[in-house]
Design a protein around this motif. Structure first.
Motif, PDB file in Angstrom:
ATOM      1  N   THR A  60      60.698  10.126  91.590  1.00 38.68           N
ATOM      2  CA  THR A  60      60.831  10.541  92.992  1.00 38.68           C
ATOM      3  C   THR A  60      59.975   9.669  93.906  1.00 38.68           C
ATOM      4  N   ILE A 104      52.825   4.265  95.000  1.00 31.48           N
ATOM      5  CA  ILE A 104      53.060   5.652  95.427  1.00 31.48           C
ATOM      6  C   ILE A 104      53.068   6.555  94.197  1.00 31.48           C
ATOM      7  N   SER A 105      52.288   7.615  94.247  1.00 29.07           N
ATOM      8  CA  SER A 105      52.255   8.544  93.109  1.00 29.07           C
ATOM      9  C   SER A 105      51.729   9.905  93.536  1.00 29.07           C
ATOM     10  N   GLY A 108      48.976  10.619  90.776  1.00 27.94           N
ATOM     11  CA  GLY A 108      47.945   9.586  90.685  1.00 27.94           C
ATOM     12  C   GLY A 108      47.574   9.268  89.254  1.00 27.94           C
ATOM     13  N   GLN A 165      55.141  12.012 101.202  1.00 27.36           N
ATOM     14  CA  GLN A 165      55.013  10.556 100.984  1.00 27.36           C
ATOM     15  C   GLN A 165      55.769   9.825 102.093  1.00 27.36           C
TER      16      GLN A 165
HETATM   17  O1  M6R Z   1      53.103  11.584  89.889  1.00 29.70           O
HETATM   18  P1  M6R Z   1      54.092  10.512  90.215  1.00 29.70           P
HETATM   19  O2  M6R Z   1      54.589  10.588  91.604  1.00 29.70           O
HETATM   20  O3  M6R Z   1      53.570   9.138  89.890  1.00 29.70           O
HETATM   21  O4  M6R Z   1      55.311  10.778  89.248  1.00 29.70           O
HETATM   22  C1  M6R Z   1      56.409   9.921  89.186  1.00 29.70           C
HETATM   23  C2  M6R Z   1      57.541  10.580  88.455  1.00 29.70           C
HETATM   24  O5  M6R Z   1      57.193  10.846  87.118  1.00 29.70           O
HETATM   25  C3  M6R Z   1      58.016  11.848  89.132  1.00 29.70           C
HETATM   26  O6  M6R Z   1      58.357  11.657  90.469  1.00 29.70           O
HETATM   27  C4  M6R Z   1      59.239  12.443  88.402  1.00 29.70           C
HETATM   28  O7  M6R Z   1      60.332  11.603  88.551  1.00 29.70           O
HETATM   29  C5  M6R Z   1      59.533  13.859  88.917  1.00 29.70           C
HETATM   30  N1  M6R Z   1      59.760  14.763  87.828  1.00 29.70           N
HETATM   31  C6  M6R Z   1      60.721  13.903  89.831  1.00 29.70           C
HETATM   32  O8  M6R Z   1      60.996  15.177  90.298  1.00 29.70           O
END
Ligand code: M6R
Length: 366
Positions: A60, A104-105, A108, A165
């Motif tokens: 995401t 972007i996370s 984190g 975000q």
């Molecule tokens: O914590 P982050 O934003 O780095 O995570 C990235 C993806 O693992 C996260 O967005 C994942 O795709 C979600 N389950 C989507 O809903």
């Protein structure tokens, strides 16, 4: 702990008006006509001299990066590349001195994103983080950054992290666009005013929850689903599809609407639900012709339209209206009904919405 909601995901979807407000609080000073972001202000030279921005993220957050690509290119005229963090590091990427890397996370802690940051830093890049979790590894590893301030996100399916975000990245793009003279002061002020209206527009949208529940009941047994959008709504289509597949286990794909005729159109028959985002600005006429192509092949059409739309209403099987806004902010609104649609479908299918199978909230393995 779920604040009266059945699931964290539903709670977090409903928290978005406040979360977005918390994100811009203290940064967006509409009455003064300024955007104040310490970490951007302190490194303004790096941003203004950037040859390009490279965004690294996963899932995401990567979709938020794609929205940011439209924002930075459209509003600030800075070239942007958006990379899956996992691919970036294994491609022997070319990183130049004047590149700015934005990671972007939400958590984190995503291992792939963290590894991409380390690589970018080792090649001398300036790395800016957009994280939600304060003090997280990515927040610490980056040179500087901006927190989203969305509050804890517990549901594995990311919702409020995504919209916040986008809020942070929109503020950055607007600020840089204004400083670069790409956005006049009066247009800038219009954007600032409009941003302050977004929380109430999201609030208004959340009221159609029961309407979306009815649509969900019709399509809960689908085995496939297509999501289409153009421009700013293309990443939203990808995000809508990801939300559906990860919590309901229905196979879903997001596509740029115009790409449909290059392949996916072959999939369309009376069993295929197609969610099309067809808001007023953003290539509306073109999307309308895509919608006609789907209808003439008997696809089932669920359209996200701008309030007051008449043309799409005539063609689509279901329409979900969203309030009008300026084009760059559309994803903040068009995402909401897609989150609710996937939520209700997953609940009706008896799925574990907050903790879908095989998934973890933060993916700490590479
Ligand atoms: O914590 P982050 O934003 O780095 O995570 C990235 C993806 O693992 C996260 O967005 C994942 O795709 C979600 N389950 C989507 O809903």
């Amino acid at each position: 702990e779920k604040g009266g909601f059945k699931h964290f995901m539903l709670k977090e979807i409903h928290e978005q008006p406040h979360a977005i407000q918390d994100t811009y609080r203290g940064r967006l000073l509409a009455s003064k006509g300024i955007i104040k972001m310490g970490s951007v202000d302190n490194n303004i030279g790096k941003f203004l001299n950037a040859n390009r921005i490279i965004i690294v993220a996963c899932g995401t957050s990567w979709h938020a990066g794609l929205v940011a690509e439209y924002l930075f290119e459209d509003l600030a005229r800075i070239p942007v590349e958006v990379e899956y963090a996992s691919e970036f590091r294994y491609r022997n990427p070319i990183i130049n001195k004047n590149d700015v890397v934005i990671a972007i996370s939400q958590s984190g802690e995503t291992a792939d994103t963290l590894a991409a940051i380390k690589l970018a830093k080792s090649q001398g890049a300036f790395v800016f983080g957009v994280c939600n979790v304060v003090g997280s590894s990515i927040a610490r590893e980056t040179d500087t950054g901006a927190y989203t301030h969305a509050g804890p996100e517990i549901g594995v399916a990311s919702t409020k992290a995504f919209t916040t975000q986008i809020t942070v990245l929109a503020l950055m793009a607007l600020k840089l666009g204004n400083l670069k003279g790409e956005i006049s002061n009066s247009r800038f002020n219009t954007f600032l005013q409009e941003m302050t209206l977004i929380p109430s527009k999201v609030e208004e949208l959340l009221k159609i929850n029961s309407e979306i529940e009815k649509i969900a009941a019709i399509y809960k047994d689908a085995t496939n689903c297509l999501y289409l959008g153009r421009g700013y709504n293309f990443p939203v289509a990808l995000e809508g599809a990801l939300k559906l597949k990860e919590i309901s286990y229905i196979h879903a794909e997001g596509y740029p609407a115009a790409e449909m005729k290059h392949g996916p159109i072959a999939l369309i028959d009376e069993h295929m639900p197609v969610v099309v985002i067809a808001t007023k600005k953003g290539h509306y006429d073109k999307v309308v012709s895509n919608i006609q192509e789907i209808k003439s092949r008997n696809g089932k059409l669920i359209a996200i339209v701008t309030k007051g739309d008449t043309i799409v209403k005539e063609i689509a099987d279901h329409v979900i209206e969203i309030p009008e806004t300026v084009e760059p902010f559309t994803p903040l609104l068009s995402t909401i009904p897609l989150q609710l649609l996937s939520y209700h479908i997953a609940v009706m299918r008896g799925c574990n919405v907050d903790q879908p199978r095989n998934l973890a909230k933060s993916v700490t393995v590479e």
